[in-house]
Design an enzyme around this catalytic site. Sequence first.
Site, PDB file in Angstrom:
ATOM      1  N   TYR A   1      -1.226  -2.919  -4.453  1.00 38.97           N
ATOM      2  CA  TYR A   1      -2.093  -1.810  -4.059  1.00 38.97           C
ATOM      3  C   TYR A   1      -3.570  -2.201  -4.163  1.00 38.97           C
ATOM      4  O   TYR A   1      -4.416  -1.396  -4.515  1.00 38.97           O
ATOM      5  CB  TYR A   1      -1.765  -0.540  -4.879  1.00 38.97           C
ATOM      6  CG  TYR A   1      -0.284  -0.205  -4.808  1.00 38.97           C
ATOM      7  CD1 TYR A   1       0.256   0.287  -3.621  1.00 38.97           C
ATOM      8  CD2 TYR A   1       0.572  -0.441  -5.874  1.00 38.97           C
ATOM      9  CE1 TYR A   1       1.624   0.553  -3.521  1.00 38.97           C
ATOM     10  CE2 TYR A   1       1.943  -0.178  -5.781  1.00 38.97           C
ATOM     11  CZ  TYR A   1       2.452   0.313  -4.602  1.00 38.97           C
ATOM     12  OH  TYR A   1       3.793   0.571  -4.492  1.00 38.97           O
TER      13      TYR A   1
ATOM     14  N   PRO B   1      11.315  -2.289  -5.832  1.00 38.19           N
ATOM     15  CA  PRO B   1      10.114  -2.560  -6.623  1.00 38.19           C
ATOM     16  C   PRO B   1       8.972  -3.097  -5.757  1.00 38.19           C
ATOM     17  O   PRO B   1       9.193  -3.923  -4.876  1.00 38.19           O
ATOM     18  CB  PRO B   1      10.590  -3.650  -7.589  1.00 38.19           C
ATOM     19  CG  PRO B   1      11.602  -4.404  -6.787  1.00 38.19           C
ATOM     20  CD  PRO B   1      12.293  -3.392  -5.918  1.00 38.19           C
ATOM     21  N   GLY B   2       7.788  -2.606  -6.011  1.00 39.95           N
ATOM     22  CA  GLY B   2       6.606  -3.142  -5.339  1.00 39.95           C
ATOM     23  C   GLY B   2       5.684  -3.756  -6.375  1.00 39.95           C
ATOM     24  O   GLY B   2       5.564  -4.967  -6.519  1.00 39.95           O
ATOM     25  N   ARG B   3       5.079  -2.852  -7.163  1.00 38.84           N
ATOM     26  CA  ARG B   3       4.096  -3.274  -8.166  1.00 38.84           C
ATOM     27  C   ARG B   3       4.634  -4.352  -9.100  1.00 38.84           C
ATOM     28  O   ARG B   3       3.948  -5.323  -9.398  1.00 38.84           O
ATOM     29  CB  ARG B   3       3.692  -2.048  -8.987  1.00 38.84           C
ATOM     30  CG  ARG B   3       2.541  -2.272  -9.931  1.00 38.84           C
ATOM     31  CD  ARG B   3       2.337  -1.056 -10.836  1.00 38.84           C
ATOM     32  NE  ARG B   3       2.322   0.192 -10.102  1.00 38.84           N
ATOM     33  CZ  ARG B   3       1.235   0.729  -9.563  1.00 38.84           C
ATOM     34  NH1 ARG B   3       0.072   0.148  -9.686  1.00 38.84           N
ATOM     35  NH2 ARG B   3       1.301   1.871  -8.896  1.00 38.84           N
TER      36      ARG B   3
ATOM     37  N   CYS C   1     -21.809   3.254  -1.337  1.00 41.62           N
ATOM     38  CA  CYS C   1     -22.608   4.443  -1.619  1.00 41.62           C
ATOM     39  C   CYS C   1     -21.726   5.610  -2.038  1.00 41.62           C
ATOM     40  O   CYS C   1     -21.591   6.610  -1.320  1.00 41.62           O
ATOM     41  CB  CYS C   1     -23.447   4.801  -0.400  1.00 41.62           C
ATOM     42  SG  CYS C   1     -24.454   3.410   0.121  1.00 41.62           S
ATOM     43  N   GLU C   2     -21.078   5.470  -3.189  1.00 48.53           N
ATOM     44  CA  GLU C   2     -20.211   6.502  -3.771  1.00 48.53           C
ATOM     45  C   GLU C   2     -20.273   6.320  -5.280  1.00 48.53           C
ATOM     46  O   GLU C   2     -20.183   5.188  -5.766  1.00 48.53           O
ATOM     47  CB  GLU C   2     -18.737   6.290  -3.370  1.00 48.53           C
ATOM     48  CG  GLU C   2     -18.418   6.307  -1.901  1.00 48.53           C
ATOM     49  CD  GLU C   2     -18.179   7.718  -1.362  1.00 48.53           C
ATOM     50  OE1 GLU C   2     -18.054   8.654  -2.174  1.00 48.53           O
ATOM     51  OE2 GLU C   2     -18.130   7.854  -0.135  1.00 48.53           O
TER      52      GLU C   2
END
Length: 430
Positions: free
Chosen positions: A387, A290-292, A358-359
């Site tokens: 993340y 597990p990460g999240r 600038c996106e």
Amino acid sequence: MHAFSYQNGLLHCENVALTTLAEQHGTPLYVYSANTILDHFTRLDAALAGIDHEVAYAVKANSNIAVLRLLANAGAGFDIVSAGELYRVIKAGGNPAHCTFAGVGKTRDEMIYALQQGIYCFNVESEAELRYLNAVAAELGVVAPAAVRVNPNVDAKTHKYISTGKSENKFGIDFDSIEDLYARAAVELKNISLRGLQMHIGSQLTSVKPFVEAVEKVKPLALRLKEQHGIEFWSIGGGIGIVYHDSLASGNPSWWQQQSADTKPLTIEDYGSAIVPLLKDVGLKILLEPGRYIVGNAGVLITSCLYEKKGSAKTFKIVDAGMNDLIRPALYEGHHEIAPLKEQQGELVKADIVGPICESGDFFCQDREMPDFQAGDVIALLSAGAYGFAMASNYNTRPLPAEILVDGSSAKVIRRRQTLDDVLAGEVAE
Ligand SMILES: *Cc1c(COP(=O)(O)O)cnc(C)c1O
């Protein structure tokens, strides 16, 4: 457990007011709750108490070495995807013998480093990689422990960018051909020891059903591989989803009306009681990655409002964090709740929260009802512990934010804010 809540009108992480941290350390700023991280680890470990298991934290979700140390001290293993992550685990005091190495593109140098450090297992994703690992191990005169990742062709029902267990994904080996590969490897690859079987069907799964489906489908395979090749472990991957909506501890402000499928959490107890019975009798050590789940709800990104701009079609609230600091909304439509550090009453407004990059993809939310905070106010983007910082970049030559770890009433800088000289380090003008 959620350690973020309003106390006396101020948003706190455990016992620390986030306004204090914003004043002391500036914004944008990542703040993590140590006790939330530990609570999640402990609860998952407890939910699997009935079976021989190990929780290997997926380092890529949040790889700060203070976070890794916290988990190493709690008894976690680690799932890594690069030599760099192994280096971090070792710096944090983690044990390489409890590390599994995942990923489709391991290089020769990474294999050598991991072999030298004595990791528990390489989780291999193609026949070519398995043969290459065999050759590298032969050169070093060692035997490489390996598991092959099976692609069970199960729909994880998550965003397509984080779905990994379908035949069209780049991950793993087809369910129908993996047994032949084990058979060939056992005969031909003298410097490979077949130690386990691995799978991971995707990330941010909000229902236990795909996990159950995958375990049921792969279990007979795992049993045959144990029989034929004496494998000792089966990693069932990570992917346990978290609640991104309504993610405050208590007293959720009434203006949080956003609802979605993930409002109803997949509790770790549900996860445990659904899969433990299926795994009890396999006689293999069960690994989880597990990460999240461990870190997602344990962190926030704090950012200051710089300007408000009222266009003819929309209102934009422009903040000092950008997609370079937190890319989840731009990358896979990730949702983060917005909470002003000072609780706000009054009329809600519909607005977009955007960063300075600038996106056009540089937004944290669009057309959302929110408190009418203004320039100078500071807000938190919740559930940013996974993340978040790990995916941050220097795009637009923006220094990486600082990171703070809160434990009770104490707050420690676990990564100082980058300076511009840090950002330019290594560049040469001529
Ligand atoms: C990313 C990844 C994980 C962790 O996924 P989460 O959704 O964060 O739990 C586990 N295993 C593998 C192989 C991965 O690539």
